[in-house]
Write a protein that holds these residues in place. Structure first.
Motif, PDB file in Angstrom:
ATOM      1  N   ASN A 175       0.817  -1.207   0.000  1.00  0.00           N
ATOM      2  CA  ASN A 175       0.000   0.000   0.000  1.00  0.00           C
ATOM      3  C   ASN A 175       0.852   1.259   0.000  1.00  0.00           C
ATOM      4  N   PHE A 176       2.168   1.084  -0.253  1.00  0.00           N
ATOM      5  CA  PHE A 176       3.063   2.229  -0.311  1.00  0.00           C
ATOM      6  C   PHE A 176       4.196   1.957  -1.291  1.00  0.00           C
ATOM      7  N   VAL A 177       4.824   3.022  -1.744  1.00  0.00           N
ATOM      8  CA  VAL A 177       6.098   2.969  -2.453  1.00  0.00           C
ATOM      9  C   VAL A 177       6.992   3.989  -1.764  1.00  0.00           C
ATOM     10  N   GLY A 178       8.270   4.008  -2.109  1.00  0.00           N
ATOM     11  CA  GLY A 178       9.109   4.986  -1.437  1.00  0.00           C
ATOM     12  C   GLY A 178      10.567   4.886  -1.811  1.00  0.00           C
ATOM     13  N   SER A 179      11.360   5.732  -1.178  1.00  0.00           N
ATOM     14  CA  SER A 179      12.798   5.798  -1.424  1.00  0.00           C
ATOM     15  C   SER A 179      13.563   5.556  -0.132  1.00  0.00           C
TER      16      SER A 179
ATOM     17  N   PHE B 147       0.174   8.316  -5.026  1.00  0.00           N
ATOM     18  CA  PHE B 147       1.417   8.465  -5.788  1.00  0.00           C
ATOM     19  C   PHE B 147       1.188   8.118  -7.254  1.00  0.00           C
ATOM     20  N   GLU B 148       0.449   7.038  -7.514  1.00  0.00           N
ATOM     21  CA  GLU B 148       0.149   6.662  -8.895  1.00  0.00           C
ATOM     22  C   GLU B 148      -0.652   7.755  -9.602  1.00  0.00           C
ATOM     23  N   ASP B 149      -1.593   8.352  -8.887  1.00  0.00           N
ATOM     24  CA  ASP B 149      -2.383   9.440  -9.472  1.00  0.00           C
ATOM     25  C   ASP B 149      -1.497  10.644  -9.768  1.00  0.00           C
TER      26      ASP B 149
ATOM     27  N   ARG C  24       1.583  -2.258  -9.908  1.00  0.00           N
ATOM     28  CA  ARG C  24       1.608  -3.672  -9.494  1.00  0.00           C
ATOM     29  C   ARG C  24       1.186  -3.747  -8.032  1.00  0.00           C
ATOM     30  N   SER C  25       0.226  -4.609  -7.735  1.00  0.00           N
ATOM     31  CA  SER C  25      -0.313  -4.651  -6.373  1.00  0.00           C
ATOM     32  C   SER C  25       0.591  -5.392  -5.402  1.00  0.00           C
TER      33      SER C  25
END
Length: 246
Positions: A56-60, A117-119, A94-95
């Protein structure tokens, strides 16, 4: 750098600002990212993501090191990559997670809620462009690593790993890569052996040989000093610019 410290640091002063997914963002785009971001910290050895989990997240990665691993049905595990500061975690669109991600050292991540973030990525070309550049860089690194594992000697493999970590460490400082560098090695000898496809004894022997020949000096267990980066590049089979010798 801790979560508490980062909470008082603006995006413009972030230590990975010039290399992360937000590197090309304008002020309004940074403000939009700031609205969906949060920081998370992990202790060394802590699982960040399990393969197959819904993310439910992405990040650096802001500070610290993590490993990417895959586990086979019979329990065998292979390290397939390293996540260093400024590297991106997760994949928009990708989920599920494709790999296990484990913190090798204490680690701090700048996370973004995935759907927002995708939006934002869909309407912000600078973010999409930077993510594409980082993906292509990752592809180049994977191809380079195929050469390291498939064709290089044990000594060249060790030297190659040291150059990768040294160059990334240097890239986060204003002066960039200089001829003399000192950095902390984030991996244990066991982790290096796993990543390079070598035995623990071979890793220890080759590290000692590089030290004996003056290519590196060891300050304690993890602190490494490289008196001449050009020589380390040569030991890795690379030229002084970090590319491969013809």
């Amino acid at each position: 750098m801790t979560v508490e410290t980062l909470a008082h640091v603006g995006c413009a002063d972030c230590p990975i600002r010039h290399r992360a997914v937000c590197a090309r963002c304008e002020e309004d785009e940074l403000a939009a990212l700031d609205g969906i971001k949060y920081y998370r910290s992990y202790e060394a050895g802590q699982l960040i993501i399990w393969s197959g989990d819904v993310m439910n997240f992405v990040g650096s990665v802001v500070s610290g090191i993590a490993t990417l691993t895959q586990t086979m049905e019979d329990g065998r595990t292979q390290m397939v990559g390293l996540l260093l500061p400024s590297d991106f975690v997760g994949r928009p669109g990708r989920s599920g997670a494709a790999y296990n991600v484990v913190a090798t050292t204490d680690l701090v991540m700048c996370c973004f809620r995935k759907k927002p973030f995708e939006d934002l990525m869909a309407r912000t070309p600078h973010i999409a462009q930077r993510l594409l550049e980082m993906t292509l860089d990752e592809l180049d690194a994977a191809r380079e690593w195929m050469l390291v594992l498939g064709r290089k000697t044990a000594r060249e493999k060790i030297a190659s790993l040291l150059t990768i970590i040294a160059r990334r460490d240097a890239s986060l400082t204003p002066q960039g890569v200089v001829n003399t560098l000192t950095f902390d090695l984030p991996l244990t000898r066991e982790a290096m052996a796993d990543y390079l496809g070598l035995t623990l004894e071979t890793v220890s022997r080759q590290m000692s040989a590089l030290k004996k020949d003056g290519v590196i000096t060891l300050e304690g267990k993890r602190r490494i000093h490289v008196p001449n980066m050009a020589r380390l590049f040569e030991e890795a089979g690379d030229d002084s610019d970090g590319g491969f010798l013809s």
